[in-house]
Design an enzyme around this catalytic site. Structure first.
Site, PDB file in Angstrom:
ATOM      1  N   LYS A 190      95.445  96.334  65.817  1.00  0.00           N
ATOM      2  CA  LYS A 190      94.719  95.584  64.792  1.00  0.00           C
ATOM      3  C   LYS A 190      94.670  94.105  65.174  1.00  0.00           C
ATOM      4  O   LYS A 190      95.701  93.492  65.433  1.00  0.00           O
ATOM      5  CB  LYS A 190      95.382  95.740  63.422  1.00  0.00           C
ATOM      6  CG  LYS A 190      95.174  97.099  62.784  1.00  0.00           C
ATOM      7  CD  LYS A 190      95.842  97.187  61.419  1.00  0.00           C
ATOM      8  CE  LYS A 190      95.030  96.537  60.339  1.00  0.00           C
ATOM      9  NZ  LYS A 190      95.602  96.805  58.984  1.00  0.00           N
ATOM     10  N   ILE A 191      93.458  93.581  65.181  1.00  0.00           N
ATOM     11  CA  ILE A 191      93.227  92.175  65.493  1.00  0.00           C
ATOM     12  C   ILE A 191      92.408  91.580  64.354  1.00  0.00           C
ATOM     13  O   ILE A 191      91.381  92.156  63.974  1.00  0.00           O
ATOM     14  CB  ILE A 191      92.475  92.015  66.826  1.00  0.00           C
ATOM     15  CG1 ILE A 191      93.314  92.563  67.986  1.00  0.00           C
ATOM     16  CG2 ILE A 191      92.100  90.557  67.079  1.00  0.00           C
ATOM     17  CD1 ILE A 191      92.600  92.553  69.327  1.00  0.00           C
TER      18      ILE A 191
END
Length: 369
Positions: free
Chosen positions: A143-144
């Site tokens: 997750k970014i």
């Protein structure tokens, strides 16, 4: 035996992922039960979820004590704990990932980079690589955050073959920029002669927080009848962007090489306004080729009184009208999205800081009950 209402959602092309992770839940068979009975097809996590899991349980104490023997920071200890949980969840979801030969359709577990890196592109890229390698599972998603710097990191990660869950998306412009980061990353990888048929990504569009911020503005503008409508209207407009972007000749050239679209994922789907039904952000946005990640209490509520049907492409005229009225009233949705992004980063920073403090206490022998 009656089919779970949650499981019935999949008949309309939407995948349900669980927005929750916890070691006891994994090892006790809780996750497997939801996969079997409710058709759950993935898991998402964030710093707040891990903070609750680790701070409120003694299950992690032995690992914290063991890791503390070396020269290691509290953040490094956290990621060792999280990676262990994510690996186990990935292994449980591996059959879903490989379901019916559709490798990569679902079965993912998301692990977020440190929220402290939200505006640091190079550090985000480095940590995305590290997490990808250390989890060591094809069905993990890193997750970014969808900040401007985060999207640069997303493009780089995709070009390196890393699955990415782009999180903290609140606005239509930023969502379209997210699709560009994904497509550009695939194009770079393809231009380098590397395969793109095994890469998957989702764009996590947050819902309830939009209404929480915008609804008071609506009241001030005499538009109280639109309370609770803006997030859903925004999501429907985002889906129109999705359908447009992933039907272009540019995209078709990538699809011919095996690329799959970056699906929209509805996040922040627990209703926080008691005036509305607790399944509001699930019910209204069921649609083909999307994902909805829901917390446990929302899943249980939907299992009890959900009414699954395809609604994402319904009432588009109404959605367009809602957004037009909001704009005409002088409510700047770009500014709203920016504020929510900044607040979202802070909302993950706070529990992450609290989590690191809890690890420090346990290192010192002050174990939690």
């Amino acid at each position: 035996m009656n089919v779970s209402k949650v499981k019935q959602i999949h008949e309309f092309g939407q995948s349900i992922w669980l927005d929750f992770i916890d070691r006891k839940f994994i090892v006790s068979g809780g996750l497997q039960k939801l996969i079997d009975e409710d058709g759950v097809k993935g898991v998402t996590s964030n710093p707040a979820i891990f903070e609750k899991a680790i701070s409120n349980s003694s299950d992690y104490n032995p690992d914290i004590a063991e890791h503390s023997k070396g020269d290691i920071t509290n953040e490094e200890i956290f990621f060792k704990l999280a990676i262990s949980d994510v690996r186990q969840a990935c292994d449980i979801l591996w059959p879903v990932y490989n379901e019916e030969g559709l490798v990569g359709a679902d079965g993912y577990v998301s692990l977020e980079v440190s929220p402290f890196l939200a505006t640091d592109t190079l550090a985000t890229i480095d940590q995305a690589r590290q997490l990808w390698q250390e989890v060591g599972r094809d069905n993990v998603m890193v997750k970014i955050p969808g900040t401007e710097s985060g999207l640069v990191a997303t493009q780089a990660a995709i070009s390196e073959g890393i699955n990415v869950n782009v999180t903290l998306l609140f606005g239509l412009d930023r969502y379209e920029a997210t699709t560009e980061a994904y497509i550009s990353g695939l194009e770079k990888r393809a231009a380098d002669g590397l395969s793109i048929d095994h890469i998957s990504s989702v764009a996590s569009f947050f819902l309830s927080r939009i209404d929480i911020l915008v609804d008071p503005f609506l009241d001030d503008k005499g538009l109280g009848e639109l309370r609770g409508e803006v997030a859903i209207a925004s999501a429907k407009m985002a889906y129109q962007t999705y359908e447009r972007v992933f039907s272009t000749d540019r995209w078709k050239a990538l699809a011919a090489k095996g690329a799959v679209p970056q699906r929209l994922l509805w996040a922040s789907t627990s209703n926080k306004n008691p005036a509305f039904t607790d399944t509001r952000y699930v019910e209204a946005l069921i649609g083909d080729s999307t994902v909805n990640t829901i917390p446990m209490e929302t899943l249980e509520a939907y299992r009890d009184h959900g009414n699954p049907a395809s609604r994402l492409n319904a009432d588009l005229d109404k959605a367009i009208e809602v957004m037009a009225r909001v704009k005409a009233a002088g409510i700047d949705m770009v500014a709203v999205a920016k504020q929510l992004e900044e607040e979202g980063i802070e909302k993950f920073n706070q529990p992450f800081q609290k989590l690191l403090g809890a690890i420090e206490l346990q290192k010192q022998g002050n174990h939690l009950d």
